[in-house]
Write a protein that holds these residues in place. Sequence first.
Motif, PDB file in Angstrom:
ATOM      1  N   UNK A 344       4.019  15.784  -1.972  1.00 35.19           N
ATOM      2  CA  UNK A 344       5.175  15.110  -1.336  1.00 35.19           C
ATOM      3  C   UNK A 344       5.055  14.868   0.361  1.00 35.19           C
ATOM      4  N   UNK A 345       4.644  15.486   0.579  1.00 37.36           N
ATOM      5  CA  UNK A 345       4.154  15.531   2.511  1.00 37.36           C
ATOM      6  C   UNK A 345       3.922  13.989   2.517  1.00 37.36           C
ATOM      7  N   UNK A 346       4.248  13.054   3.818  1.00 36.23           N
ATOM      8  CA  UNK A 346       3.959  11.473   4.127  1.00 36.23           C
ATOM      9  C   UNK A 346       2.346  11.828   4.345  1.00 36.23           C
ATOM     10  N   UNK A 347       1.384  12.649   5.242  1.00 39.10           N
ATOM     11  CA  UNK A 347       0.452  12.398   4.665  1.00 39.10           C
ATOM     12  C   UNK A 347      -0.446  12.510   3.843  1.00 39.10           C
ATOM     13  N   UNK A 348       0.499  12.324   2.777  1.00 36.16           N
ATOM     14  CA  UNK A 348      -0.740  12.603   1.110  1.00 36.16           C
ATOM     15  C   UNK A 348      -0.423  11.026   1.591  1.00 36.16           C
ATOM     16  N   UNK A 349       0.153  10.298   2.044  1.00 40.75           N
ATOM     17  CA  UNK A 349      -0.120   9.007   1.291  1.00 40.75           C
ATOM     18  C   UNK A 349      -0.537   7.959   2.642  1.00 40.75           C
ATOM     19  N   UNK A 350      -1.761   6.536   2.259  1.00 40.31           N
ATOM     20  CA  UNK A 350      -1.981   6.030   2.966  1.00 40.31           C
ATOM     21  C   UNK A 350      -1.316   5.063   3.378  1.00 40.31           C
ATOM     22  N   UNK A 351      -0.623   6.101   4.652  1.00 42.31           N
ATOM     23  CA  UNK A 351       0.507   5.413   5.625  1.00 42.31           C
ATOM     24  C   UNK A 351      -0.091   3.651   6.251  1.00 42.31           C
ATOM     25  N   UNK A 352      -1.036   3.908   7.061  1.00 37.75           N
ATOM     26  CA  UNK A 352      -1.891   2.949   8.142  1.00 37.75           C
ATOM     27  C   UNK A 352      -1.890   1.769   6.620  1.00 37.75           C
ATOM     28  N   UNK A 353      -2.572   1.557   5.210  1.00 40.52           N
ATOM     29  CA  UNK A 353      -3.152   1.161   5.029  1.00 40.52           C
ATOM     30  C   UNK A 353      -1.831   0.280   4.154  1.00 40.52           C
ATOM     31  N   UNK A 354      -0.313   1.043   3.853  1.00 39.23           N
ATOM     32  CA  UNK A 354       0.507   0.293   3.418  1.00 39.23           C
ATOM     33  C   UNK A 354       1.136  -0.562   3.993  1.00 39.23           C
ATOM     34  N   UNK A 355       1.183  -0.272   5.402  1.00 37.39           N
ATOM     35  CA  UNK A 355       1.918  -0.690   6.358  1.00 37.39           C
ATOM     36  C   UNK A 355       1.277  -1.979   7.117  1.00 37.39           C
ATOM     37  N   UNK A 356      -0.105  -1.820   6.700  1.00 34.96           N
ATOM     38  CA  UNK A 356      -0.958  -3.166   6.660  1.00 34.96           C
ATOM     39  C   UNK A 356      -0.693  -4.527   5.774  1.00 34.96           C
ATOM     40  N   UNK A 357      -0.344  -3.737   4.788  1.00 33.68           N
ATOM     41  CA  UNK A 357      -0.364  -4.342   2.935  1.00 33.68           C
ATOM     42  C   UNK A 357       1.057  -5.156   3.593  1.00 33.68           C
ATOM     43  N   UNK A 358       2.027  -4.703   3.858  1.00 31.87           N
ATOM     44  CA  UNK A 358       3.624  -5.002   4.329  1.00 31.87           C
ATOM     45  C   UNK A 358       3.384  -6.368   5.457  1.00 31.87           C
ATOM     46  N   UNK A 359       3.015  -5.817   6.619  1.00 29.54           N
ATOM     47  CA  UNK A 359       2.726  -6.847   7.585  1.00 29.54           C
ATOM     48  C   UNK A 359       2.255  -7.779   6.790  1.00 29.54           C
ATOM     49  N   UNK A 360       0.215  -8.106   6.196  1.00 31.37           N
ATOM     50  CA  UNK A 360       0.025  -9.248   5.310  1.00 31.37           C
ATOM     51  C   UNK A 360       1.274  -9.764   4.717  1.00 31.37           C
ATOM     52  N   UNK A 361       1.917  -9.489   3.681  1.00 33.63           N
ATOM     53  CA  UNK A 361       2.150 -10.311   3.019  1.00 33.63           C
ATOM     54  C   UNK A 361       3.546 -10.720   3.239  1.00 33.63           C
ATOM     55  N   UNK A 362       3.778 -10.414   4.781  1.00 35.85           N
ATOM     56  CA  UNK A 362       5.202 -10.611   5.497  1.00 35.85           C
ATOM     57  C   UNK A 362       4.703 -11.855   6.116  1.00 35.85           C
ATOM     58  N   UNK A 363       3.361 -12.041   6.594  1.00 31.67           N
ATOM     59  CA  UNK A 363       3.075 -13.530   6.654  1.00 31.67           C
ATOM     60  C   UNK A 363       2.221 -13.887   5.803  1.00 31.67           C
ATOM     61  N   UNK A 364       2.487 -13.996   4.214  1.00 33.60           N
ATOM     62  CA  UNK A 364       2.117 -14.805   3.275  1.00 33.60           C
ATOM     63  C   UNK A 364       1.204 -14.873   3.181  1.00 33.60           C
ATOM     64  N   UNK A 365       0.167 -13.550   3.554  1.00 34.64           N
ATOM     65  CA  UNK A 365      -1.263 -13.555   2.864  1.00 34.64           C
ATOM     66  C   UNK A 365      -1.231 -12.760   1.577  1.00 34.64           C
TER      67      UNK A 365
END
Length: 553
Positions: A344-365
């Motif tokens: 349940x803690x935030x550190x159990x998620x790959x936050x860095x990868x999630x953010x990179x995926x979102x940035x790329x998706x919003x850039x049309x990648x």
Amino acid sequence: MNNEILHITFPDGSVHQVEYGTEVGKLIEKMNLNPDLIRAAKINNKVYSLDKELRYDSKIEPVMANSKTGADVYRRSLCFVLGAASHKLYPESRLIVGPSVDYGYYYTLETGSEMKEEEVKAIENEMRNMIKAGLPIETKIVSYEQAVELFKNSGLQEGLNQLDFICPPHIRVNKLQDFYDFSFGTLVTNTSLLKTFELFKYQNGFLLRFPRSKEPETIRPFHDQPKLFELYQNYKNWGKQLGVTAVSDLNRLIIDRKVNDFIDITETFQQKCISYIASQIKKRQTARVVLIAGPSSSGKTTTSKKLTLELQAIGYRPKVISLDCYYVGRDRTPKDENGEYDFECLEALDVELLNQNLVDLFAGKEVIIPSYDFHTGTQKFDKKNTMKLEENEILIMEGIHGLNPKLTPKIPEDKKFKIYLSALTQLNLDDHNRISTGDNRLIRRIVRDYQFRGKNAAGTIAMWQSVRNGEEKHIFPFLSNADAVLNTALDYELSVLKVYAEPLLRCVKPTEPEYGKACSLLSFLDNFATIAPTQVPDRSIIREFIGGSAFKY
């Protein structure tokens, strides 16, 4: 029978012989504990007041102030003293309990006008006088006829209304001086134990605030929750317009076979609220991801599906990403204080990868969306699991960390739309007794866990406090970050859930620690007439818990 000797087992395993009828409080005194910190006692895992007489061989243990159960007893007792003080000062005005607000309850006096500071102060002074006097709080069994008369004298109109549907030959009531009220749970036996509280004017009424279980002698600083309060007020006003504000009103509709229209109205109103949120998202224009957060059993999954339909109706093509996909491998998952994996803690998620995926998706990648194998505890990547966002497409993500800014620090705020869900019913049991949002969700969870996960009621109750602790740590502190708040409670749902929950709760044994909570929930559900599950629409949020949904989960 009065000469019978009972064998009573203490928490340390020692066995003591006592006479039949001995008060449990007199035995608790032998445990050399601070009496000011003892709220009640458990007898075979069920909670009783300290004046409860022992009548059979039992295991007993004290309920301490710093326990969750002790805090519940304390809070309930404070509310009872407030009812007595209000009735003494304003006998012609109904005291009405409202929502929970930051370790407190909101109250109003139905005088037709906003409460004045001096009125609130007068009630507080009367409460403190009663507490200083050390008055006994008694639990009595009275006949049905006596209960009717006592409630009339105490001005408890909703209590009287409920007696039209709960008609046993005798009724349990609480008494403080000449004030009586329904007994919906264990209270302390003396007002002198209730010194720690806070009372102050709030909105049109006032707040009664009480201590947390972790700090039983301290009232923490007040943190307002205006969005939740506004949500409750809107729903309460809606309930008043329909003439359904208490359980007795719902029971009347069920008994008179008029509940079908109410079900349709309730479902329609909730759907309109979801539709309004969809219009807010469109109004934002720049929003590319919708983050849905809410506590356990708040209906996040069904809400995301209903919101998807509403967004499609106004021109979007939503895509859903589960935050569970972004769990890090088990080798990187933090552990809690008990050495267990803390998913349940935030550190159990790959936050860095999630953010990179979102940035790329919003850039049309195009990106590869990871998956998580719960059996092996590993994060996996499959080139077939790709995603790309077109201009009219929007992401929907639901999970407990949705409101936490640390989840998406690389995403500009204007591209995010955050929604908080709360199962906040506007119904009261009666004037002075509210329906707990936590208990509502727990009953939902008990039903769902058995229906879809094969877990019994005791198992769900056993882990519930851990779930609540996680919510207080990871969800509630970020509530103010929400762009919209949605109430997922349906005012008829407990009458449906009762059909499923009652037999499950009756299977919890007195030898199990969860027995006391099971008894409390059963007593709570006794107040509701039942509604057949067949009357629940197939796209209702309730279907997420009882099954038969038109949605695929």
